[in-house]
Design an enzyme around this catalytic site. Structure first.
Site, PDB file in Angstrom:
ATOM      1  N   ASP A   1       0.818  -1.208   0.000  1.00  0.00           N
ATOM      2  CA  ASP A   1       0.000   0.000   0.000  1.00  0.00           C
ATOM      3  C   ASP A   1       0.853   1.260   0.000  1.00  0.00           C
ATOM      4  O   ASP A   1       0.341   2.363  -0.157  1.00  0.00           O
ATOM      5  CB  ASP A   1      -0.941   0.005   1.217  1.00  0.00           C
ATOM      6  CG  ASP A   1      -2.004   1.084   1.140  1.00  0.00           C
ATOM      7  OD1 ASP A   1      -2.618   1.227   0.069  1.00  0.00           O
ATOM      8  OD2 ASP A   1      -2.221   1.786   2.148  1.00  0.00           O
TER       9      ASP A   1
ATOM     10  N   GLN B   1      -4.962  -1.540  -7.298  1.00  0.00           N
ATOM     11  CA  GLN B   1      -5.493  -0.588  -6.325  1.00  0.00           C
ATOM     12  C   GLN B   1      -6.087   0.613  -7.041  1.00  0.00           C
ATOM     13  O   GLN B   1      -5.590   1.035  -8.092  1.00  0.00           O
ATOM     14  CB  GLN B   1      -4.397  -0.110  -5.371  1.00  0.00           C
ATOM     15  CG  GLN B   1      -4.901   0.810  -4.258  1.00  0.00           C
ATOM     16  CD  GLN B   1      -3.793   1.249  -3.329  1.00  0.00           C
ATOM     17  OE1 GLN B   1      -2.817   1.857  -3.761  1.00  0.00           O
ATOM     18  NE2 GLN B   1      -3.923   0.954  -2.046  1.00  0.00           N
TER      19      GLN B   1
ATOM     20  N   SER C   1      -6.362   5.633  -0.246  1.00  0.00           N
ATOM     21  CA  SER C   1      -6.691   4.335  -0.844  1.00  0.00           C
ATOM     22  C   SER C   1      -8.191   4.089  -0.752  1.00  0.00           C
ATOM     23  O   SER C   1      -8.814   4.337   0.287  1.00  0.00           O
ATOM     24  CB  SER C   1      -5.944   3.214  -0.124  1.00  0.00           C
ATOM     25  OG  SER C   1      -4.550   3.401  -0.195  1.00  0.00           O
TER      26      SER C   1
END
Length: 286
Positions: free
Chosen positions: A203, A277, A227
């Site tokens: 991430d 993502q 995110s």
């Protein structure tokens, strides 16, 4: 062992409250919100502790609310199914009685089958590049005082970015980056530790790939980035205490969202994981 690595291992272990409920401690990284990889890594750890003899092969999660870095996190695991070859778990992370993340994790028995993969990009090895941390320290005078200590502190994961440039004055370029990553100290021979730590790591700096065509820095005061969702597929065994090449690109950014996809290779050229993502990217500058 290096103390920052030990701390991350302990962070991902969790306190077991019942067969399907766990408590994870938070980590204040200097921001009011929890780091998304923190919750992903702990969620993988929680789900894995409810499954025997099978390993995660994929996870899909959505970030619902910002997490509070000063409060513990509760993880509730639902045993959705245990089949002949696959097991499915649903994980809900919550604080103050409200969900902050929902994750589905699928587990698979190890078995043989067809085998092929995309070739690893031909880039110089990690020894050819400086660490990202060393770049931050070299440009410390350009970091705002209130976050300078955060950006220049020791880290459990080392990043060596092939497309290195001044991180605070980036130039517009193609939406692709190559990062060599590994833990800064050896890790135990526990596959769960390597998988949950990789989940934590992916991430970081990933959706920022969508900023590269626009020459924007993550520290831009007119930028709001967060995110929205995250997916990982684990293909082959790996060790995070050995160098891995994280290849990321961003094929699209629109409607205040940026999309990134990634592949992770070991130094033998084996594709060990894939990632995707989407993140919120709101830019109010000129």
């Amino acid at each position: 062992m290096n103390p920052v690595v030990t701390n991350l291992i302990e962070l991902l272990k969790l306190e077991r409250v019942s067969d399907t409920q766990f408590i994870g401690r938070s980590q204040d990284l200097g921001f009011p919100k929890l780091f998304g990889g923190h919750v992903i890594g702990q969620g993988v750890s929680a789900a894995t502790q409810t499954v025997a003899g099978r390993f995660p092969h994929s996870l899909h999660c959505y970030f619902l609310r910002p997490g509070d870095a000063a409060e513990p996190i509760q993880y509730d695991v639902e045993i959705v199914r245990d089949g002949g070859s696959f097991s499915l778990r649903r994980v809900v992370a919550s604080q103050f009685g409200k969900s902050i993340l929902v994750m589905m994790v699928s587990f698979h028995l190890t078995e043989s089958g067809l085998d092929h993969q995309e070739a690893m990009p031909n880039v110089p090895g990690p020894e050819a590049f400086k660490s990202e941390l060393s770049l931050y320290r070299a440009h410390a005078d350009e970091i705002p005082q209130k976050v300078r200590e955060l950006f220049t502190a020791d880290r459990p994961i080392e990043y060596r970015i092939v497309e290195n440039q001044n991180p605070f004055r980036p130039r517009p370029g193609i939406a692709k980056r190559h990062m060599w990553i590994r833990s800064v100290a050896p890790l135990p021979d526990d596959e769960l530790i390597h998988q949950s730590m990789l989940a934590y790591t992916t991430d970081y700096g990933f959706v920022e790939t969508a900023l590269m065509p626009h020459g924007l820095s993550i520290g831009n005061p007119y930028l709001n980035i967060a995110s929205l969702d995250h997916a990982i597929w684990f293909h082959r065994p790996f060790r995070l205490d050995e160098w891995l090449l994280f290849v990321a690109d961003s094929p699209s950014a629109c409607s205040a969202r940026g999309f990134a996809r990634g592949q992770i290779f070991n130094q033998k050229g084996e594709l060990v994981a894939s990632i995707a993502q989407e993140g919120l990217i709101r830019y109010s500058g000129k």
